[in-house]
Design an enzyme around this catalytic site. Structure first.
Site, PDB file in Angstrom:
ATOM      1  N   HIS A   1     -87.761  52.242   0.387  1.00  0.00           N
ATOM      2  CA  HIS A   1     -88.760  51.522  -0.410  1.00  0.00           C
ATOM      3  C   HIS A   1     -88.931  52.319  -1.700  1.00  0.00           C
ATOM      4  O   HIS A   1     -88.827  53.552  -1.680  1.00  0.00           O
ATOM      5  CB  HIS A   1     -90.135  51.501   0.252  1.00  0.00           C
TER       6      HIS A   1
ATOM      7  N   ASP B   1     -91.038  55.313  -1.282  1.00  0.00           N
ATOM      8  CA  ASP B   1     -90.533  56.418  -0.448  1.00  0.00           C
ATOM      9  C   ASP B   1     -89.875  57.465  -1.331  1.00  0.00           C
ATOM     10  O   ASP B   1     -89.993  58.660  -1.072  1.00  0.00           O
ATOM     11  CB  ASP B   1     -89.428  55.964   0.525  1.00  0.00           C
TER      12      ASP B   1
HETATM   13  C1  XUL Z   1     -92.212  47.653   9.052  1.00  0.00           C
HETATM   14  C2  XUL Z   1     -90.794  47.654   8.726  1.00  0.00           C
HETATM   15  C3  XUL Z   1     -90.440  48.005   7.335  1.00  0.00           C
HETATM   16  C4  XUL Z   1     -89.303  47.239   6.772  1.00  0.00           C
HETATM   17  C5  XUL Z   1     -89.057  47.486   5.319  1.00  0.00           C
HETATM   18  O1  XUL Z   1     -92.498  47.387  10.376  1.00  0.00           O
HETATM   19  O2  XUL Z   1     -89.963  47.399   9.564  1.00  0.00           O
HETATM   20  O3  XUL Z   1     -90.219  49.356   7.249  1.00  0.00           O
HETATM   21  O4  XUL Z   1     -88.128  47.487   7.453  1.00  0.00           O
HETATM   22  O5  XUL Z   1     -90.173  47.250   4.536  1.00  0.00           O
END
Ligand code: XUL
Ligand code: CO
Length: 437
Positions: free
Chosen positions: A101, A104
């Protein structure tokens, strides 16, 4: 500088008999399964958020994770140093991909402009490390759920400013994913859902979510980003009802909103089970709709009803996943991303290696078992035979659309009753799968 000094330069394949916990027993990157190397079939990804940002905190206490490289403040300098840690880890592990993300990899600044500037700085470092190591970006995404501005959601927030901020953030996240050669871009709902319908205009929220995806797609096209868009189903957490509940709900949303062929699915194990499905069900449902794009590999706990995001070690689970993935001929451009975290009690850096090695081995073993089952054709032949009444006669007419209700009535009036049913042989087939484990 070595951040994982107790771990050798490369985790090697040593075969099933090894006693070395820092070696693969089954994952042998160059070994072929159904003509494809494990590296290219499994396309493992490391999740930046859990592995490099996870602290081991839970609602009852702060983090326990011992991460000697982490400074006290979450600033750009720390973020850049963390990239070195991440790439040392990924390289030693031998995973070909990672996922992140935006938040992150880089912290927020005082405003959006500064936030984007910090992200650009870190992206330069990421790009440099990708080039040096050959590690690639499987997918990027935007964190539209942690900051309090998204308390009511992002694209589905009742506050248009939150929608606009999210749009700006996703625009940038797609751009950096493109810059880093990312092969997919993921939309997980975050807080796109609701807690209570008394205060919620569901119709408007769903329309806004569709508008958001179209805008994202328009922007991706305009900058030449060719990566696959992926929608990630999850039924609950953080909201009581997430709009992207399961594969079926996501595909309905995609189909109703003219996003067919534009958005596929990223299926996650723990999300599948929270929705009351098996992972195999979700993968197969996506596959038959030509929408199986990628997977987030993890597992929940049978005794706990939340998203525990544990590393997968169950060979039945990975075998079932691989039966579907092999049927599709692989996941590319998607992959198997470990959206999984070490337990709070496993607080040492080396635990991150044990966890990923176990997950990779579990999938490699599942892949070999699934390939053996497929080679013998037992399941396939059984299923084919089970539906053989549709291969000729009245069944063939039904499938070809050549039989009306009146025709079927006449057929049955002449015949009198259903001729014969065959046993489903569930127990025999379950026993048979055990023969391959
Ligand atoms: C949350 C989840 C996230 C997604 C990406 O449960 O799985 O980490 O994979 O936003
Ligand atoms: Co996920």
């Amino acid at each position: 500088m070595a951040y994982f000094p107790e771990v050798p330069k490369q985790i090697e394949y040593e075969g099933p008999k090894t006693k070395n916990p820092l070696a693969f027993r089954h994952y042998n990157a160059d070994e072929k399964i159904e003509g494809t190397s494990m590296r290219d079939l499994l396309r493992f990804g490391v999740a930046y958020w859990h592995t490099f940002r996870g602290t081991g905190s839970d609602p009852f206490g702060p983090g326990t994770a011992h991460r000697p490289w982490e400074g006290a403040t979450d600033n750009a300098e720390n973020a850049k140093k963390r990239v070195e840690v991440a790439f040392e880890f990924i390289e030693k592990l031998g995973a070909p991909f990672y996922c992140f993300h935006d938040r992150d990899v880089a912290p927020e600044g005082a405003n959006l402009k500064e936030t984007n500037r910090i992200l650009d700085e870190v992206v330069k470092v990421l790009k440099d490390h990708q080039q040096k190591t050959g590690v690639k970006l499987l997918w990027g995404t935007a964190n539209l759920f942690s900051n309090p501005r998204f308390m009511h959601g992002a694209a589905t927030s009742p506050n248009a400013d939150a929608f606009a901020y999210a749009a700006a953030q996703v625009k940038k996240a797609i751009e950096v994913t493109h810059e880093l050669g990312g092969q997919n871009y993921v939309f997980w709902g975050g807080r796109e859902g609701y807690q209570n319908l008394y205060n919620t205009d569901m119709q408007r929220e769903l329309d806004h979510l569709a508008r958001f995806m179209h805008l994202a797609h328009d922007h991706a096209k305009s900058i030449g980003f060719k990566g696959q868009f992926l929608f990630e189903p999850k039924p609950k957490e953080p909201t009581k009802h997430q709009y992207d509940f399961d594969a079926a709900a996501c595909l309905n949303f995609i189909g109703r909103n003219g996003l067919d062929g534009v958005v596929k699915l990223n299926i996650e194990t723990n999300h599948a089970t929270l929705a009351g499905h098996t992972m195999m069900h979700e993968l197969e449902y996506a596959r038959i709709h030509n929408a199986l794009g990628s997977m987030d590999a993890n597992t929940g706990d049978l005794l706990l009803g939340w998203d525990t995001d544990q590393f997968p070690t169950d060979i039945y689970l990975t075998t079932q996943c691989m039966l579907v993935i092999l049927k599709q001929g692989g996941l590319a451009p998607g992959g198997v991303n470990f959206d999984a975290k070490v337990r709070r009690e496993s607080f040492e850096p080396v635990d991150l290696f044990h966890a990923h090695i176990g997950g990779m081995d579990a999938f490699a073993r599942g892949a070999k078992i699934a390939a053996a089952i497929r080679k013998d054709g037992v399941l396939n032949n059984f299923v084919k035979d089970r539906y053989s009444s549709y291969d000729s006669g009245i069944g063939q007419k039904i499938e070809k659309g050549e039989a009306s209700f009146a025709d079927l009535e006449k057929y049955m009036l002449d015949k009198g009753d259903v001729e014969k049913n065959k046993s489903g042989r569930q127990e025999m087939l379950e026993n048979l799968i055990n023969d391959y484990l």
